[in-house]
Design a protein around this motif. Structure first.
Motif, short mmCIF file in Angstrom:
data_model
loop_
_atom_site.label_atom_id
_atom_site.label_comp_id
_atom_site.label_asym_id
_atom_site.label_seq_id
_atom_site.Cartn_x
_atom_site.Cartn_y
_atom_site.Cartn_z
N THR A 144 0.83 -1.20 0.00
CA THR A 144 0.00 0.00 0.00
C THR A 144 0.86 1.25 0.00
O THR A 144 0.57 2.23 -0.71
CB THR A 144 -0.93 0.00 1.22
N THR A 145 1.95 1.22 0.77
CA THR A 145 2.86 2.36 0.79
C THR A 145 3.51 2.56 -0.57
O THR A 145 3.63 3.71 -1.05
CB THR A 145 3.95 2.14 1.86
N GLY A 148 1.05 4.14 -2.81
CA GLY A 148 0.86 5.54 -2.45
C GLY A 148 1.97 6.41 -3.01
O GLY A 148 1.72 7.53 -3.50
N ARG A 149 3.20 5.92 -2.96
CA ARG A 149 4.32 6.67 -3.53
C ARG A 149 4.17 6.81 -5.04
O ARG A 149 4.48 7.86 -5.62
CB ARG A 149 5.63 5.97 -3.20
N VAL A 151 1.39 6.88 -6.72
CA VAL A 151 0.35 7.88 -6.97
C VAL A 151 0.95 9.28 -6.80
O VAL A 151 0.69 10.18 -7.62
CB VAL A 151 -0.85 7.66 -6.02
N PRO A 158 -5.09 7.71 -8.40
CA PRO A 158 -5.53 7.38 -7.04
C PRO A 158 -6.42 6.15 -6.97
O PRO A 158 -6.46 5.48 -5.94
CB PRO A 158 -6.29 8.65 -6.62
N MET A 161 -5.19 2.81 -5.55
CA MET A 161 -5.05 2.58 -4.11
C MET A 161 -6.24 1.76 -3.59
O MET A 161 -7.17 2.28 -2.96
CB MET A 161 -4.97 3.91 -3.38
#
Length: 208
Positions: A144-145, A148-149, A151, A158, A161
Motif C-alpha cells: 500500500t505504501t 501511495g508513492r 500515486v 488514485p 489505491m
C-alpha cells in the motif's frame, strides 16, 4: 548450600510482570524457533529459557501454536521496511523478491510449520496471514505504501489505491507456492507477475 544472592535473583524473576515478562517469554520462544523450528517449540523449554513457569506462559497463550505465532511475528518485524527504488516496478520487484526469500528461508520453514499446526484454528491462521510473512500483513502495508508513492509520483491514478490491487502480487506468489510445491519461485516468474499482471492492473485503474 544456596549462595546469598540466589534468593535475590529468584525474587527478581518473581517480580517480573506484564510487558517485561511477556518480552522474556517471546524472546525465549523466538530462540527456540530459530534453533529447532516449530517442531522443537515446547512450553517446558520456553519456560526454562525465560526463567519462569509454564503457568505464566499459559496465562498469556493457550497453547504452543499461539505462542509460536506471537514469537514469529516478533521475529520478522524488522524485515518489512518498504523499499524506495524510485519506481513502482522496482519497488514491486523488491517486495516480491523479499517475500520469496523469506518463504524459502528458515523463517519460511517456521511459518509453514505454524500454518500446518494452526489448521483447525482460524483465528491463528488469520493472525499469521496478517503477520510478517509473505502471507500479507506488514507486507500488505508495504505494498500500500509503494502504491501511495506511485500515486504521488504520478505513476498511477488514485484509483489504484485499493486493497485488492495491493494484495494481488502476493496472492499470485502464494498460488505459485501451492501449485508448484516448491519453497522458492523462479525470479522470472516474479518479473512476470509484476510486468504482466500487477502493473497493467495498476495502470488500468481509473481515478475515483
Amino acid at each position: 548450600m544456596p549462595e546469598a544472592g540466589d534468593g535475590q535473583r529468584a525474587a527478581g524473576v518473581r517480580r517480573r510482570r506484564g510487558a517485561v515478562l511477556e518480552e522474556a517469554i517471546l524472546r525465549a520462544a523466538a530462540e527456540v524457533l530459530r534453533e529447532s523450528g516449530f517442531a522443537g517449540l515446547t512450553m517446558d523449554e520456553v519456560a526454562r529459557r525465560a526463567g519462569t513457569n509454564k503457568n505464566a506462559i499459559y496465562r498469556r497463550w493457550p497453547n504452543r501454536v499461539a505462542l509460536g505465532t506471537a514469537a514469529y511475528r516478533r521475529m520478522t518485524e524488522a524485515q518489512t521496511a518498504v523499499p524506495d527504488t524510485g519506481s513502482l516496478r522496482g519497488d514491486a520487484l523488491e517486495l516480491l523478491r523479499r517475500a520469496n526469500s523469506t518463504w524459502s528461508s528458515p523463517y519460511g520453514e517456521i511459518l509453514r510449520g505454524l500454518i500446518a499446526a494452526a489448521g483447525g484454528a482460524p483465528e491463528l491462521l488469520a493472525e499469521l496471514r496478517d503477520g510478517q510473512g509473505p502471507e500479507g500483513g506488514a507486507y500488505g502495508a508495504a505494498w500500500t505504501t509503494a502504491l501511495g508513492r506511485a500515486v504521488a509520483r504520478g505513476e498511477a491514478a488514485p484509483g489504484a489505491m485499493h486493497p485488492r490491487v495491493a494484495s494481488a502480487p502476493v496472492a499470485l506468489l502464494r498460488n505459485e507456492y501451492m501449485t508448484r510445491g516448491i519453497p522458492a519461485v523462479p525470479d522470472a516468474v516474479l518479473v512476470e507477475i509484476v510486468d504482466e499482471v500487477f502493473l497493467p492492473l495498476v495502470h488500468g485503474r481509473a481515478e475515483g
